[in-house]
Design a protein around this motif. Structure first.
Motif, mmCIF file in Angstrom:
data_model
loop_
_atom_site.group_PDB
_atom_site.id
_atom_site.type_symbol
_atom_site.label_atom_id
_atom_site.label_comp_id
_atom_site.label_asym_id
_atom_site.label_seq_id
_atom_site.Cartn_x
_atom_site.Cartn_y
_atom_site.Cartn_z
ATOM 1 N N ASN A 74 46.481 34.499 17.489
ATOM 2 C CA ASN A 74 45.377 33.784 18.149
ATOM 3 C C ASN A 74 45.831 32.542 18.908
ATOM 4 O O ASN A 74 45.078 31.593 19.058
ATOM 5 N N PHE B 73 44.892 34.388 24.474
ATOM 6 C CA PHE B 73 43.811 35.347 24.489
ATOM 7 C C PHE B 73 44.033 36.374 25.603
ATOM 8 O O PHE B 73 45.054 36.353 26.266
ATOM 9 N N PRO C 299 43.200 36.962 28.749
ATOM 10 C CA PRO C 299 43.661 36.678 30.119
ATOM 11 C C PRO C 299 45.147 36.340 30.194
ATOM 12 O O PRO C 299 45.825 36.734 31.146
ATOM 13 N N GLN C 300 45.637 35.619 29.206
ATOM 14 C CA GLN C 300 47.055 35.256 29.219
ATOM 15 C C GLN C 300 47.915 36.513 29.049
ATOM 16 O O GLN C 300 48.966 36.637 29.679
ATOM 17 N N LEU D 32 47.039 39.456 30.006
ATOM 18 C CA LEU D 32 46.951 40.182 31.284
ATOM 19 C C LEU D 32 47.878 39.558 32.323
ATOM 20 O O LEU D 32 48.454 40.264 33.156
ATOM 21 N N ILE E 147 38.460 47.826 27.668
ATOM 22 C CA ILE E 147 39.319 46.640 27.811
ATOM 23 C C ILE E 147 40.405 46.639 26.736
ATOM 24 O O ILE E 147 41.575 46.405 27.016
ATOM 25 N N ILE F 158 36.138 32.462 25.885
ATOM 26 C CA ILE F 158 36.631 33.846 25.841
ATOM 27 C C ILE F 158 37.896 33.964 26.693
ATOM 28 O O ILE F 158 38.808 34.726 26.385
ATOM 29 N N LEU F 159 37.945 33.166 27.754
ATOM 30 C CA LEU F 159 39.161 33.181 28.589
ATOM 31 C C LEU F 159 40.298 32.395 27.923
ATOM 32 O O LEU F 159 41.416 32.377 28.424
ATOM 33 N N GLY F 160 39.996 31.735 26.828
ATOM 34 C CA GLY F 160 41.065 31.093 26.043
ATOM 35 C C GLY F 160 41.194 29.589 26.222
ATOM 36 O O GLY F 160 42.203 29.011 25.833
ATOM 37 N N TYR F 161 40.185 28.963 26.813
ATOM 38 C CA TYR F 161 40.300 27.527 27.087
ATOM 39 C C TYR F 161 39.066 26.765 26.618
ATOM 40 O O TYR F 161 37.978 27.328 26.557
ATOM 41 N N TYR G 150 39.013 41.128 34.557
ATOM 42 C CA TYR G 150 38.572 40.670 33.227
ATOM 43 C C TYR G 150 37.587 39.511 33.354
ATOM 44 O O TYR G 150 36.611 39.438 32.608
ATOM 45 N N ASP H 146 34.463 40.979 34.156
ATOM 46 C CA ASP H 146 33.959 41.671 32.969
ATOM 47 C C ASP H 146 33.244 40.691 32.040
ATOM 48 O O ASP H 146 32.128 40.938 31.595
ATOM 49 N N ILE I 225 37.115 40.243 18.550
ATOM 50 C CA ILE I 225 37.794 39.284 19.408
ATOM 51 C C ILE I 225 37.098 37.916 19.382
ATOM 52 O O ILE I 225 37.736 36.877 19.428
ATOM 53 N N LYS J 201 38.027 36.095 16.312
ATOM 54 C CA LYS J 201 39.395 35.589 16.446
ATOM 55 C C LYS J 201 39.427 34.326 17.287
ATOM 56 O O LYS J 201 40.136 33.376 16.978
ATOM 57 N N ILE J 202 38.658 34.323 18.370
ATOM 58 C CA ILE J 202 38.613 33.137 19.220
ATOM 59 C C ILE J 202 38.040 31.962 18.433
ATOM 60 O O ILE J 202 38.573 30.866 18.438
ATOM 61 N N GLY K 223 40.666 31.008 15.932
ATOM 62 C CA GLY K 223 41.869 30.487 16.572
ATOM 63 C C GLY K 223 41.655 29.127 17.193
ATOM 64 O O GLY K 223 42.511 28.251 17.138
ATOM 65 N N MET K 224 40.482 28.922 17.763
ATOM 66 C CA MET K 224 40.254 27.655 18.455
ATOM 67 C C MET K 224 39.420 26.687 17.634
ATOM 68 O O MET K 224 39.160 25.574 18.046
#
Ligand code: B12
Lengths: 223, 236
Positions: free
Chosen positions: A70, A73, A75-76, A78, A118, B22-25, B121, B124, B223, B226-227, B230-231
């Motif tokens: 974790n 995520f 996008p990274q 990809l 996905i 969701i994009l990780g930031y 994505y 999406d 997911i 997890k996000i 994780g965050m």
């Protein structure tokens, strides 16, 4: 020097640095990318096989592990896959001529009745990035299509993805039918509702909650 | 009566924080190219003309808590235990369908399988946020409507969640007599366009609105979970 450049290439893949003009990742702005460095390495006489094994694959493995932990995520991952693809364009001719070889073949698809893809795409990219040839059959795939692909690619391992509990039933059916048609075929499964117990129950060979898990399974069986 | 709506992107409340996570930031920290990608996708989303939704309110539902079922007219919905509980006290039920439309669904699919999976994505994730926002909008329209009668609504629940099987969507869709906001069902009860949702909302003086949280769901490999873990940010 060669080792340093291969190390650099692995970092370009890990951090998703596609080419020189790509602004991502911010800390590598202005540097070359996987695209140019792969070309340079080939021009300097480094074997395509070595570029794949010692440059690209370690980068892909590291991003897979970070994704599992974790730390990054989708996008990274990809971006890494994109950097990998930019490098692979230069390597493709060597695979075509047989000068370089992939470790094995992985056939993947989202099972019949399910349109989610996905997760499946991500698995396909990671497996490819770890040195396998990947045949992606898409979504809503029935037993017949899987079996045809296995017959055309003997010794290939099959990956099944499902995101709905309703389509888990189809996973069981497809696993059984593949194993009946081509005995000895290994089947790995994954997707949000699936787990280890279900995997055992339907007679599949491996369950993994993330792409790295199936890469490890493949490495243990094929490579 | 079936009520149908066409939503403009600008009237929807998009959860940007969630998209970014969701994009990780964390919020406001999207680096290039993700910030450009999101901007590009948002600019295009503003032109979307096929974000739609509809609902139909059904009177006198029979909630059979012991059997985990709800009866509407002659139709039996096998909604499961959790949902029977959530729907407790409902005098009426509003069934709904919402979609972000085929344009964005197709756009993300084409990019994901083609030139730019990363941009694909982003589309999406945005598409999913749009359909959820359309669901929110529909829900608030309904809430305003029933408020005048001193009634309240529950949260919305979908087939496929909380042990309610997805194939009940066939029954749900049949309530709409073909007016399904452009959404159709496959034989295996999946909706096309992909970015679509359907479900039910309880209406009544005694119903309760409860947030949908990770605790209601058993998905360990999810997911979003997890996000969240994780965050360390509170995502539902
Ligand atoms: C985003 C989302 C949506 C979006 C978009 C869907 C889309 N297809 O584009 C929207 C909001 C539109 C939506 C709608 C619906 N959804 Co939805 N959705 C999700 C959500 C939150 C995330 C899915 C996703 O994009 N994941 C991102 C990818 C990267 O993750 P992944 O697919 O899990 O893949 C990872 C692993 O599973 C694994 N993996 C996957 N495949 C494989 C294969 C192998 C071999 C291996 C090793 C590993 C592996 O590796 C991947 C990377 O780590 C999930 C929740 C969840 N737990 O995932 C629900 C979920 C899939 N949805 C669900 C449902 C029920 C629906 C609806 C039916 C609800 C409804 N009635 O309205 C609709 C159906 C839509 C339709 N078209 O028919 C349920 C399904 C549950 C079930 N019981 O079957 C879920 C699980 C939510 C839940 N908590 O219950 N959904």
């Amino acid at each position: 020097m060669k080792h340093e450049l291969l190390q650099k290439l692995s970092e370009y893949v890990e951090f998703g640095k596609i080419n020189q003009s790509s602004p991502y990742p911010p800390q590598m702005k202005g540097e070359l990318g996987a695209d140019e460095l792969t070309r340079q390495l080939l021009d300097a006489g480094v074997e395509a096989q070595e570029i794949l094994t010692s440059g690209l694959m370690p980068g892909m493995e590291r991003i897979g592990l970070k994704f599992r932990a974790n730390q990054v995520f989708v996008p990274q991952v990809l971006m890494s896959a994109k950097a990998m693809n930019a490098a692979m364009i230069h390597l493709k001719p060597y695979f075509a001529s047989g000068a370089a070889k992939q470790k094995g073949t992985f056939i993947i698809g989202t099972v019949m009745g399910d349109l989610h893809d996905i997760g499946k795409n991500l698995v396909a990219m990671m497996v490819e990035g770890n040195g396998y040839k990947v045949i992606d059959l898409g979504t809503d795939v029935n037993s017949e299509k899987f079996i045809t692909a296995v017959r055309e690619n003997p010794d290939a391992v099959v990956g099944l993805s499902a995101l709905l509990t309703t389509t888990m039933v189809n996973m069981e059916k497809i696993t059984k039918e593949i194993k009946e048609a081509v005995p000895g075929t290994l089947v790995a499964i994954g997707g949000a509702p699936v787990n280890e117990d279900f995997c055992k129950k339907i007679g599949a060979d491996a369950y993994s909650s993330d792409p790295q898990g199936v890469v490890e399974f493949l490495n243990s069986k094929v490579a | 009566m079936i009520r149908e709506f066409n939503f403009k992107f600008d009237e929807l409340v998009i959860d940007y924080k969630k998209i970014e996570s969701i994009l990780g930031y964390t919020s406001g920290q999207l680096p290039p190219p993700f910030n450009y990608y999101l901007e590009e996708a948002l600019t295009e989303a503003k032109c979307l003309a096929d974000i739609r939704g509809c609902y139909r309110v059904m009177d006198d539902p029979v909630i059979l808590e012991k059997e985990n079922k709800i009866l509407i007219n002659d139709e039996v919905f096998e909604v499961g235990k959790t949902l029977c509980k959530e729907m407790r006290g409902s005098e009426r039920l509003a069934f709904f369908i919402c979609t972000a439309g085929s344009v964005i669904s197709q756009k993300s699919e084409t990019l994901l399988h083609g030139d730019d999976p990363v941009l694909g994505y982003v589309y999406d994730v945005l598409g999913s946020s749009i359909v959820e926002a359309a669901g929110d909008r529909l829900q608030s329209i309904l809430e305003q409507k029933v408020e005048s009668k001193q009634e309240k609504i529950t949260n919305r629940y979908s087939p496929g969640y909380c042990q309610w099987p997805v194939w009940d969507q066939h029954k749900l869709f049949s309530l709409f007599q073909g007016s399904t906001s452009g959404v159709s069902l496959t034989a295996s009860a999946l909706m096309t366009p992909v970015k679509s949702i359907s479900g039910v909302i309880g209406i009544g003086k005694g119903v309760r609105y409860r947030e949908y949280t990770c605790t209601l769901c058993s998905g360990k490999a999810c997911i979003y979970r997890k996000i969240r873990d994780g965050m360390q940010i509170p995502l539902v």
